[in-house]
Design a protein around this motif. Structure first.
Motif, PDB file in Angstrom:
ATOM      1  N   ARG A 125      -1.704   9.784   2.950  1.00  0.00           N
ATOM      2  CA  ARG A 125      -2.304  11.019   2.440  1.00  0.00           C
ATOM      3  C   ARG A 125      -3.033  10.694   1.216  1.00  0.00           C
ATOM      4  NH1 ARG A 125      -1.792  15.924   4.423  1.00  0.00           N
ATOM      5  NH2 ARG A 125      -1.321  17.045   2.366  1.00  0.00           N
ATOM      6  N   ILE A 126      -4.362  11.195   0.808  1.00  0.00           N
ATOM      7  CA  ILE A 126      -4.829  11.138  -0.365  1.00  0.00           C
ATOM      8  C   ILE A 126      -5.272  12.416  -0.971  1.00  0.00           C
ATOM      9  CG2 ILE A 126      -7.131  10.639   0.549  1.00  0.00           C
ATOM     10  CD1 ILE A 126      -7.837   8.540  -1.705  1.00  0.00           C
ATOM     11  N   GLY A 147     -12.805   1.380   6.396  1.00  0.00           N
ATOM     12  CA  GLY A 147     -11.935   2.283   6.530  1.00  0.00           C
ATOM     13  C   GLY A 147     -12.610   3.629   6.731  1.00  0.00           C
ATOM     14  N   THR A 152      -6.499  12.066   4.789  1.00  0.00           N
ATOM     15  CA  THR A 152      -5.496  11.031   5.562  1.00  0.00           C
ATOM     16  C   THR A 152      -6.410   9.948   5.824  1.00  0.00           C
ATOM     17  OG1 THR A 152      -5.736  11.880   7.867  1.00  0.00           O
ATOM     18  CG2 THR A 152      -3.968  12.752   6.578  1.00  0.00           C
ATOM     19  N   ARG A 153      -5.860   8.676   5.711  1.00  0.00           N
ATOM     20  CA  ARG A 153      -6.689   7.466   6.439  1.00  0.00           C
ATOM     21  C   ARG A 153      -6.676   7.413   7.889  1.00  0.00           C
ATOM     22  NH1 ARG A 153      -6.648   1.505   3.975  1.00  0.00           N
ATOM     23  NH2 ARG A 153      -8.292   0.594   5.609  1.00  0.00           N
ATOM     24  N   ARG A 182       0.708  -1.087   0.159  1.00  0.00           N
ATOM     25  CA  ARG A 182      -0.009   0.066   0.012  1.00  0.00           C
ATOM     26  C   ARG A 182       0.887   1.212  -0.112  1.00  0.00           C
ATOM     27  NH1 ARG A 182      -4.749  -2.009   4.209  1.00  0.00           N
ATOM     28  NH2 ARG A 182      -5.955  -3.568   2.718  1.00  0.00           N
ATOM     29  N   VAL A 188      -8.919   4.645  -0.613  1.00  0.00           N
ATOM     30  CA  VAL A 188      -8.528   4.636   0.720  1.00  0.00           C
ATOM     31  C   VAL A 188      -8.699   3.284   1.563  1.00  0.00           C
ATOM     32  CG1 VAL A 188      -9.440   5.380   3.119  1.00  0.00           C
ATOM     33  CG2 VAL A 188      -9.554   7.101   1.178  1.00  0.00           C
ATOM     34  N   GLU A 189      -9.730   2.612   1.148  1.00  0.00           N
ATOM     35  CA  GLU A 189      -9.952   1.256   1.708  1.00  0.00           C
ATOM     36  C   GLU A 189      -8.867   0.051   1.172  1.00  0.00           C
ATOM     37  OE1 GLU A 189     -13.079  -2.387   0.739  1.00  0.00           O
ATOM     38  OE2 GLU A 189     -13.614  -0.252   0.566  1.00  0.00           O
ATOM     39  N   LEU A 209     -11.949   8.292   6.429  1.00  0.00           N
ATOM     40  CA  LEU A 209     -11.017   9.635   5.774  1.00  0.00           C
ATOM     41  C   LEU A 209     -11.325  10.575   6.489  1.00  0.00           C
ATOM     42  CD1 LEU A 209      -9.581  10.775   3.390  1.00  0.00           C
ATOM     43  CD2 LEU A 209     -11.967  11.121   2.210  1.00  0.00           C
ATOM     44  N   GLY A 216     -16.774  10.671   5.646  1.00  0.00           N
ATOM     45  CA  GLY A 216     -15.843   9.579   5.878  1.00  0.00           C
ATOM     46  C   GLY A 216     -15.706   8.569   6.538  1.00  0.00           C
ATOM     47  N   LEU A 254      -4.129   2.991   0.392  1.00  0.00           N
ATOM     48  CA  LEU A 254      -3.765   4.113   1.316  1.00  0.00           C
ATOM     49  C   LEU A 254      -3.169   3.045   2.792  1.00  0.00           C
ATOM     50  CD1 LEU A 254      -3.009   6.677   1.171  1.00  0.00           C
ATOM     51  CD2 LEU A 254      -5.072   7.191   2.275  1.00  0.00           C
TER      52      LEU A 254
END
Length: 978
Positions: A579-580, A606, A634-635, A516, A570-571, A608, A600, A574
């Motif tokens: 960071r996304i 997950g 961010t996650r 990841r 994200v799931e 966010l 989120g 990451l």
């Protein structure tokens, strides 16, 4: 250019073209031939340079026939004399037309229209014909002009590809590649959009990308097969950049091989090592027309925005692992690689170490087969000067794969990848192989070798069992996959499978915890739910529900794939704490359909934490067809939204400006997060107003009276004809509108959004409305009630509806025509009307509301209505809805289009507007001001032929000039502030 564009005459054009050849291309006068006689064909060429014949005319609009009579003889004769191909260009200065002589016929391949302020565009168009320069800059505009939709290069390639396709479309392997390509596009966009024309455009683009890849490394001259297969690059130690894929079918014929060789010559004229941006996206966008790009959801990110977002999220390029899971043509990858190389140089790293880091840390993925090829080439272009000198083997880490992993099936504790096969069962790759490259690559090699040597499945099984870590169950599954592959080979459907299998398992590998990314960034497809196929709708709905993203109800059609894509990124890809940053529609900031993404909380999948957002509304131009935003997070556990966004505004000199150019033009300021409308509203009026009926297909119902014959008009059942118009959508816009008599009681005037102006009605079109009392009728009902003409009309339209409407799994329309007409009771709730109503337009730049007295008028879905308790209440409501004070308060909640804020819908009821109370003086004052406004609006003279926006403007101008608009605004301010 100004003189040329004015069609100055035969001799003046000859002189001006001579000047362009000498001064624009540096061609010596002695190299240009004039008045070249061709006795054999009794003709004379006006001007000739190398392999190009110029034919000058005073006015091509009148003399095109003369060109098409003479030019075939000139080209054929010169080709006979020299045994080489010639190009013909006819021009009157204003228009240039390029021709080829092919198979005994003259064929137009390209046109150019001269514009006084665009001299470089003409030079770029002429360049391929003259071949005078070999140092063209590798920048987007130059590539687009030389190779794009209007270029001679593309015109020639299009004709060659079309001829090849006519001969090879039925070839088993070619047909398979075409089907697999189409299947991948369906996965991306959720709807069938891959026609033959698009496949040929993608073939052309692939040739360009692969020849660029070879040219970057300045490989010695090599054959078309080596270029398209990637073997030439592999020999130079470059892997993963070019593979045999869906588009190498052109190698089956010498014409295709010749086309590749010609493209090599065109590409080598560019200074590719000097590229500073993703140069391929502009070329792609120039070839795929806007309608297709809308269907594809493809709006590539401008260079300045990609650079800015990359800088914001890639904060430690030497150590961060970066992934763009929807990499498109590779713009974000370009900037991520350049950021790494810049940091490596600043840190004193050696060139080899920097290249190793780029290969290990900057990854891309896309399910679009052409985008992947472009992205790989863009990734290589980003390496630039770092490629010089000795280096290690380079493997380009950009993969063809579905980031949403629709093709991954969960089997309890295990997973498997299923690869669709047209007209056959899918190929299955066990997760035990797909997740580990150390097992996958030798397994794929075993399958490939087995097919090459016609090995039995049992033999391949034994080889698979010898690979370290492979379980018996996984080996058995892959053995069965090999048996399936062998049957496909035996049927002639071979050659492509190793490429497909190798690439489509990559997403599962990239989603394993140790693979990841620290940073995920990009611009995912923007595809609204309403444009998806039924199968994709079901997948998206279920996936959104599992992740708390589904809104449903009337907002279901507004759900967008981009929200699900970000949640899945994200799931799956990451790391915790990573960071996304994604480019998304502006609606992601405040529309209800994106509420789950903003919250989120994706359940067990997950979460966010949004930390930053940027706004690019209609004040940033040019950008995308709809306003955009950037969401960065961010996650981590969601904690609510930031209080502010960074709002950008400014007009760029070009869409694909550099970051430096954008920084000089765009103004950024901190502003409050755009207000978010609720679904329930604040005002009690939210529950009282209803949206009108969705009267579609429009040409089935909106009509005009047919001209009367000698016998006059039967007023009881006049003859009417359906209206065809620009608002008709496919497939309905291809159908002939119905025509025939209809009983007068079913001909009703309809209030569209454009029928409404402030305090006044405008034009109200006529429509066939099959409603009797409280009931909406179908053909069977109409016949039973004795309405023979309506019954005949409905039988015709219902048959057309049944044949063309979307079908369910059983092949029946998902809804009947009557159900469509009365969807969510939009029509039946208006039956019967007995009193006054207020009606306001659902969209527009400025609001428009008025009182409607005629109970026979029906309201269409681009307007909202409510029944009134008194005329004074209607006047009170019209004053508020038409006011600038109310509009100003809801503008940030509106959805955004190219022209800015566009939809009002129920947003006005997000304001604290109390129900009318005649005991309150302020309410009575608003009603009285509306009476004055009605009087002024009624006296405005409107040109019958004027467009409705012009009529509205005339009324608003009169309201402002009278002072009543200011009076109403002051009263509404007082109401809303109270």
């Amino acid at each position: 250019m100004t003189r040329l564009a004015a069609r100055p005459g035969h001799e003046a054009v000859r002189t001006l073209i001579g000047d362009i050849l000498r001064n624009g291309f540096g061609i010596a006068w002695s190299e240009i031939d004039h008045e070249v006689r061709l006795p054999r064909v009794h003709g004379r060429i006006d001007t000739m340079f190398a392999g190009t014949v110029f034919e000058f005319k005073r006015d091509l609009r009148q003399e095109l026939g003369d060109v098409e009579r003479k030019l075939p003889d000139y080209l054929a004769e010169r080709e006979r004399q020299t045994e080489r191909k010639f190009l013909g260009i006819a021009t009157d200065g204003a228009t240039f037309i390029a021709y080829e002589w092919t198979n005994g016929a003259l064929a137009e391949i390209s046109r150019h229209v001269t514009r006084a302020d665009q001299g470089p565009a003409l030079l770029a168009w002429l360049e391929p014909a003259l071949g005078a320069r070999d140092d063209l800059p590798a920048e987007p505009l130059s590539m687009q002009r030389a190779l794009g939709r209007d270029s001679m290069v593309f015109g020639h390639a299009r004709r060659v590809l079309a001829a090849l396709w006519q001969d090879f479309a039925g070839h088993p392997e070619v047909a398979l590649k075409r089907q697999l390509w189409d299947g991948l596009l369906r996965e991306v966009y959720g709807t069938p959009i891959g026609d033959d024309g698009l496949f040929l455009q993608h073939t052309y683009l692939t040739i360009i990308a692969k020849t660029i890849a070879a040219a970057i490394f300045e490989l010695p001259a090599t054959g078309p097969e080596a270029i398209l297969s990637g073997s030439a690059l592999a020999e130079a130690g470059i892997h993963g950049a070019v593979e045999s894929d869906f588009f190498d079918w052109i190698l089956l014929d010498q014409r295709g091989r010749d086309l590749v060789a010609r493209m090599v010559g065109e590409i080598r004229r560019f200074r590719l090592q000097s590229a500073q941006t993703d140069v391929l996206k502009a070329l792609y966008e120039s070839l795929i027309d806007p309608a297709q790009r809308h269907d594809l959801g493809e709006y590539y990110t401008p260079d300045w925005l990609a650079a800015k977002l990359t800088r914001a999220v890639v904060t430690a390029p030497l150590t961060q692992r970066v992934l763009d899971p929807a990499c498109g043509s590779g713009t974000f990858l370009f900037h991520a690689v350049r950021a790494l190389l810049g940091a490596a140089e600043a840190a004193g790293w050696g060139r080899r170490d920097a290249l190793r880091a780029a290969c290990a840390q900057v990854h891309g993925m896309d399910v679009h087969p052409v985008a992947v090829i472009f992205a790989r080439v863009t990734w290589l272009l980003a390496l630039g000067p770092a490629l010089g000198g000795a280096r290690d083997l380079i493997t380009v880490p950009v993969y063809l794969g579905d980031a949403l992993q629709w093709n991954v099936v969960d089997l309890g504790d295990a997973q498997e990848v299923r690869v669709a096969v047209p007209n056959a069962k899918p190929l299955t790759i066990p997760g035990g192989f797909a997740e580990e490259q150390a097992r996958f690559e030798p397994a794929l090699q075993a399958l490939t070798d087995g097919l090459a040597h016609a090995e039995a499945p049992a033999t391949v099984y034994r080889q698979l069992r010898h690979i370290a870590g492979v379980t018996a169950q996984d080996a058995e599954t892959l053995r069965d996959t090999y048996a399936h592959l062998k049957s496909l080979y035996d049927d002639g459907r071979d050659g492509i499978w190793p490429y497909v299998i190798r690439n489509l398992q990559r997403p599962l590998w990239l989603s394993k915890p140790k693979q990841r990314a620290d940073v995920v960034l990009g611009n995912p497809p923007w595809v609204a739910f309403r444009f998806m196929s039924a199968g994709m709708m079901k997948q998206v709905r279920e996936a959104c529900k599992k992740r708390n993203l589904w809104v449903g109800g009337v907002l279901a059609t507004q759900q967008d794939l981009s929200a699900l894509f970000m949640a899945r990124a994200v799931e799956l890809y990451l790391k915790p704490g990573g960071r996304i940053g994604f480019v998304l529609p502006y609606a992601a900031l405040n529309r209800p359909a994106y509420a789950g993404l903003r919250a989120g909380d994706f359940g067990t999948n997950g979460s966010l934490r949004i930390t930053e957002a940027w706004s690019f509304d209609e004040r940033v131009k040019p950008l995308f067809p709809v306003p955009a935003s950037v969401i960065i997070g961010t996650r981590a556990d969601a904690v609510g939204l930031p209080a502010q966004v960074t709002r950008y505004a400014g007009v760029l000199n070009r869409r694909d400006a550099t970051e430096a150019e954008a920084d000089k033009t765009l103004v950024a300021r901190r502003d409050v997060w755009p207000p978010m409308p609720t679904l329930a509203g604040v005002s009690a009026y939210r529950a009282r107003f209803r949206q009108g009926a969705t009267i579609v297909p429009r040409r089935f119902f909106f009509v005009e009276r047919a001209e009367a014959g000698r016998l006059g008009v039967n007023e009881a059942a006049p003859v009417v004809e359906g209206l065809a118009g620009a608002l008709d959508k496919a497939p309905w816009n291809t159908l002939t509108p119905p025509r025939g008599p209809v009983e007068n009681q079913f001909l009703r005037h309809v209030l569209l959004g454009e029928s409404l102006a402030p305090f006044r009605l405008l034009r109200t079109p006529l429509a066939v409305i099959p409603a009797d009392g409280l009931k909406v009728l179908d053909a069977k009902d109409a016949a039973a009630y004795g309405h023979i003409h309506l019954a005949r009309w409905l039988r015709q339209t219902e048959a057309a509806w049944d044949a063309n409407a979307r079908k369910d799994g059983a092949g029946k329309p998902k809804m009947t025509l009557r159900q469509r007409l009365d969807h969510v009771r939009g029509l039946s709730l208006q039956l019967p009307n007995t009193g006054l109503r207020v009606v306001y337009a659902a969209s527009g730049t400025l609001p428009s509301a008025t009182i409607v007295e005629n109970p026979e008028y029906l309201v269409e879905h681009k307007a909202y209505w409510t029944a009134l308790r008194s005329r004074a209440e209607g006047q009170y409501l019209c004053a508020i809805i038409n006011s600038e004070a109310a509009r100003r308060r809801i503008t940030d909640m509106q959805s955004k289009g190219q022209g800015g804020a566009r939809d009002f819908d129920n947003l006005v009821w997000e304001l604290r507007i109390p129900e009318y109370d005649r005991k309150i003086a302020l309410h009575r004052a608003l009603a009285a001001a509306a009476v004055e406004a009605e009087s002024i609006a009624a006296r405005v003279e409107l040109a019958e032929s004027a467009y409705f926006t012009t009529q509205r403007r005339a009324i608003r101008d009169a309201l402002v000039a009278s002072g009543v608009a200011t009076k109403i605004d002051a009263l509404v301010e007082q109401l809303l502030e109270g």
